[in-house]
Design an enzyme around this catalytic site. Structure first.
Site, PDB file in Angstrom:
ATOM      1  N   ARG A   1       0.816  -1.216   0.000  1.00  0.00           N
ATOM      2  CA  ARG A   1       0.000   0.000   0.000  1.00  0.00           C
ATOM      3  C   ARG A   1       0.848   1.264   0.000  1.00  0.00           C
ATOM      4  O   ARG A   1       0.531   2.236  -0.685  1.00  0.00           O
ATOM      5  CB  ARG A   1      -0.940   0.006   1.211  1.00  0.00           C
ATOM      6  CG  ARG A   1      -2.146  -0.908   1.076  1.00  0.00           C
ATOM      7  CD  ARG A   1      -1.813  -2.396   1.012  1.00  0.00           C
ATOM      8  NE  ARG A   1      -1.088  -2.835   2.211  1.00  0.00           N
ATOM      9  CZ  ARG A   1      -0.381  -3.960   2.282  1.00  0.00           C
ATOM     10  NH1 ARG A   1      -0.248  -4.751   1.231  1.00  0.00           N
ATOM     11  NH2 ARG A   1       0.244  -4.304   3.396  1.00  0.00           N
TER      12      ARG A   1
ATOM     13  N   CYS B   1      -5.256  -3.081   8.301  1.00  0.00           N
ATOM     14  CA  CYS B   1      -4.101  -2.418   7.697  1.00  0.00           C
ATOM     15  C   CYS B   1      -4.390  -0.929   7.691  1.00  0.00           C
ATOM     16  O   CYS B   1      -5.351  -0.492   7.050  1.00  0.00           O
ATOM     17  CB  CYS B   1      -3.849  -2.921   6.282  1.00  0.00           C
ATOM     18  SG  CYS B   1      -2.522  -2.018   5.431  1.00  0.00           S
TER      19      CYS B   1
ATOM     20  N   THR C   1      -2.547   1.598   6.413  1.00  0.00           N
ATOM     21  CA  THR C   1      -2.258   2.250   5.135  1.00  0.00           C
ATOM     22  C   THR C   1      -3.326   1.938   4.099  1.00  0.00           C
ATOM     23  O   THR C   1      -3.642   2.774   3.249  1.00  0.00           O
ATOM     24  CB  THR C   1      -0.869   1.832   4.613  1.00  0.00           C
ATOM     25  OG1 THR C   1       0.075   1.928   5.675  1.00  0.00           O
ATOM     26  CG2 THR C   1      -0.420   2.747   3.486  1.00  0.00           C
TER      27      THR C   1
ATOM     28  N   THR D   1       3.515   3.836   8.765  1.00  0.00           N
ATOM     29  CA  THR D   1       4.312   3.795   7.540  1.00  0.00           C
ATOM     30  C   THR D   1       4.403   5.186   6.913  1.00  0.00           C
ATOM     31  O   THR D   1       3.592   6.074   7.202  1.00  0.00           O
ATOM     32  CB  THR D   1       3.690   2.841   6.512  1.00  0.00           C
ATOM     33  OG1 THR D   1       2.408   3.353   6.117  1.00  0.00           O
ATOM     34  CG2 THR D   1       3.552   1.429   7.065  1.00  0.00           C
TER      35      THR D   1
END
Length: 232
Positions: free
Chosen positions: A50, A84, A86, A126
């Site tokens: 991603r 997740c 992201t 991230t």
């Protein structure tokens, strides 16, 4: 009341998927198997990275994300949880692909911190999550100030995620990540948001004993409440 079926749109990565499932099981108030919700898991490891897609023109993950969401819906899922952070940069496309609700992990986290009276939180995530402002948008108007790492410290977070947890390295040197976390706390963060689903695993693997908020847990609790389960 009949419990709703939960679908986990996973594979980003596999350990993070297992972590969400485990937290759903551990936080259900249950005295027998039948007190737990039915949970469907699609651990789709074909979903492209991603962060690479968001920042570097990498392969679009939307086709695989939406295919997995539809697969869960066809299987009987009445609500979908996507472990997740992201991937929430593509949330609207995933939600548009199915008729059932897709829970928004980051909004659930913002709500939880607001209810706890947190004024400032450090965001560990991230590059894709931070640079695209997914958290900043969800925390807008909450009164919670988000603090992010400096560039060198951000690289330490990425190394912890990719070279540590995703690489399966139990012997990874997390000292740089420790310094990053300590600097955010020194700047006034009351809690550190583990804004990548690998990070709760990193905290456990590398014994990072700092005040943390776990969005994976907030997602698990949100899914259980939606399903009609009692939580602990």
């Amino acid at each position: 009341m009949e419990k709703k079926v939960i679908g986990i749109l996973g594979g980003m990565g596999p350990l993070a998927t297992a972590d969400l499932f485990r937290k759903m099981v551990e936080h259900t108030r249950a005295g027998r198997d039948q007190d737990h919700p039915r949970i469907l898991v699609d651990c789709n490891t074909n979903i492209p990275d991603r962060t690479a897609a968001l920042l570097h023109g990498g392969t679009d993950p939307v086709p695989e994300l939406t295919a997995a969401a539809r697969n869960l819906e066809r299987g009987g899922a009445q609500v979908i949880a996507m472990p997740c952070n992201t991937a929430h940069g593509f949330y609207d496309a995933v939600q548009a692909a199915v008729a059932v609700p897709v829970l928004h992990m980051i909004r659930l986290t913002a709500q939880a911190l607001t209810e706890r009276g947190v004024d400032a939180a450090g965001l560990l995530a991230t590059d894709g999550t931070i640079q695209t402002g997914i958290y900043q948008r969800s925390f807008r108007d909450t009164g919670v100030t988000l603090l992010t790492p400096e560039a060198e410290d951000q690289q330490a977070v990425m190394d912890l995620i990719y070279r540590g947890v995703k690489a399966g390295r139990r012997d990874f040197d997390a000292s740089a990540a420790r310094r990053t976390m300590e600097r955010l706390l020194e700047r006034g963060a009351q809690t550190l948001i583990l804004g990548c689903t690998e990070l709760p695993l990193a905290v456990e693997l590398y014994h990072l004993a700092y005040p943390c908020t776990d969005p994976t847990l907030e997602l698990a609790l949100g899914a259980l409440r939606f399903a009609g389960c009692e939580t602990v």
